[in-house]
Scaffold this active site. Sequence first.
Site, PDB file in Angstrom:
ATOM      1  N   SER A 241       0.848  -1.176   0.000  1.00 58.54           N
ATOM      2  CA  SER A 241       0.000   0.000   0.000  1.00 58.54           C
ATOM      3  C   SER A 241       0.889   1.233   0.000  1.00 58.54           C
ATOM      4  O   SER A 241       2.088   1.154   0.282  1.00 58.54           O
ATOM      5  CB  SER A 241      -0.906  -0.023   1.245  1.00 58.54           C
ATOM      6  OG  SER A 241      -1.746   1.111   1.298  1.00 58.54           O
ATOM      7  N   CYS A 242       0.292   2.397  -0.312  1.00 56.08           N
ATOM      8  CA  CYS A 242       1.065   3.646  -0.305  1.00 56.08           C
ATOM      9  C   CYS A 242       0.072   4.798  -0.244  1.00 56.08           C
ATOM     10  O   CYS A 242      -0.937   4.708   0.447  1.00 56.08           O
ATOM     11  CB  CYS A 242       1.967   3.734  -1.533  1.00 56.08           C
ATOM     12  SG  CYS A 242       1.081   3.680  -3.117  1.00 56.08           S
ATOM     13  N   GLY A 243       0.330   5.883  -0.974  1.00 54.87           N
ATOM     14  CA  GLY A 243      -0.593   6.996  -0.981  1.00 54.87           C
ATOM     15  C   GLY A 243      -1.753   6.809  -1.935  1.00 54.87           C
ATOM     16  O   GLY A 243      -2.902   7.090  -1.601  1.00 54.87           O
ATOM     17  N   TRP A 270      -3.861   4.843   0.650  1.00 57.88           N
ATOM     18  CA  TRP A 270      -4.244   5.788   1.694  1.00 57.88           C
ATOM     19  C   TRP A 270      -5.218   6.859   1.202  1.00 57.88           C
ATOM     20  O   TRP A 270      -6.011   7.402   1.979  1.00 57.88           O
ATOM     21  CB  TRP A 270      -3.018   6.448   2.307  1.00 57.88           C
ATOM     22  CG  TRP A 270      -3.398   7.159   3.586  1.00 57.88           C
ATOM     23  CD1 TRP A 270      -3.524   8.494   3.795  1.00 57.88           C
ATOM     24  CD2 TRP A 270      -3.760   6.536   4.818  1.00 57.88           C
ATOM     25  NE1 TRP A 270      -3.940   8.751   5.082  1.00 57.88           N
ATOM     26  CE2 TRP A 270      -4.095   7.555   5.735  1.00 57.88           C
ATOM     27  CE3 TRP A 270      -3.846   5.201   5.244  1.00 57.88           C
ATOM     28  CZ2 TRP A 270      -4.494   7.296   7.044  1.00 57.88           C
ATOM     29  CZ3 TRP A 270      -4.243   4.947   6.559  1.00 57.88           C
ATOM     30  CH2 TRP A 270      -4.562   5.983   7.432  1.00 57.88           C
TER      31      TRP A 270
END
Length: 284
Positions: A241-243, A270
């Site tokens: 996962s990330c932004g 996110w």
Amino acid sequence: MGPLVTTEWLAEQLGTSGLVVFDATKYLPNESKEGCTEFLRAHVPGARYFDIDLVADPDTDLPHMVPTPGRFAKLMTQLGVGNGSRVVFYDQKGLASAARGWWLMGLFGHDEAAVLDGGLPKWLKEGRPTEAGQPGAPSPATVAPGEFRPDFRASKLRGIGDVLRNVLTRDEQVLDARAAGRFTGAVPEPRAGMRSGHIPGSVSLPYTDLLNPDGTFRPAGEVRGRFQAAGVDGAKPLVTSCGSGVTACILTLGLRIAGFPEGAVYDGSWTEWGGRADTPIEVG
């Protein structure tokens, strides 16, 4: 062709049959550049621009979400990519967004795809040639005949429902590629109005930890060590996962390089999780 290619390899292969090169640069909302504009100023000879906001689902407010197989196939065919193509992605920041293009190709069943190690900065540092302006029509030698036929691999993708269930079960290990300050909540998100923090139970592994200062990947053994230090042992399925689902793909690429199972990408990341009021978050 492995998942990572060198500038030397690309320089030798440019213009050869079936090779398609894409600049897949995407700048964050708080950065003062635009990928396509910079592409027009300088790009690898013969490269085309891969707009991750275009190769995406047009019917959601979330940024660059995975498109349908039909949309992906249509756009790839228009860009001259076929099932026999070799596809190389690079970006203007060394390595930040090119891995998203690589991951999308794999998601839709195309494994002959790679990322240029070090990207355009390394290419320029070595004095290699560039072109400016809109690219001309693709060379007949590089255009694949027929249409791109997708083979969607659902196991490589996670949605918010999957991740909400995993908060309860902890069956999968979630790795967060954002900077440590964003993970802890100490640093505000670059997207205005977004909550700060992280998915409960997730582990911080900033994608930059896998890279050298020049934007190239660390040696495979070092990359594996970074994952092991974050608790990865291959026993649990992995989700990155990330932004907004872009740099998570760098962790996925790193898992391949390190010899771990690639796992899946949480596409909304996110931007989706922190943008909703009904999702639990942790800070610190």
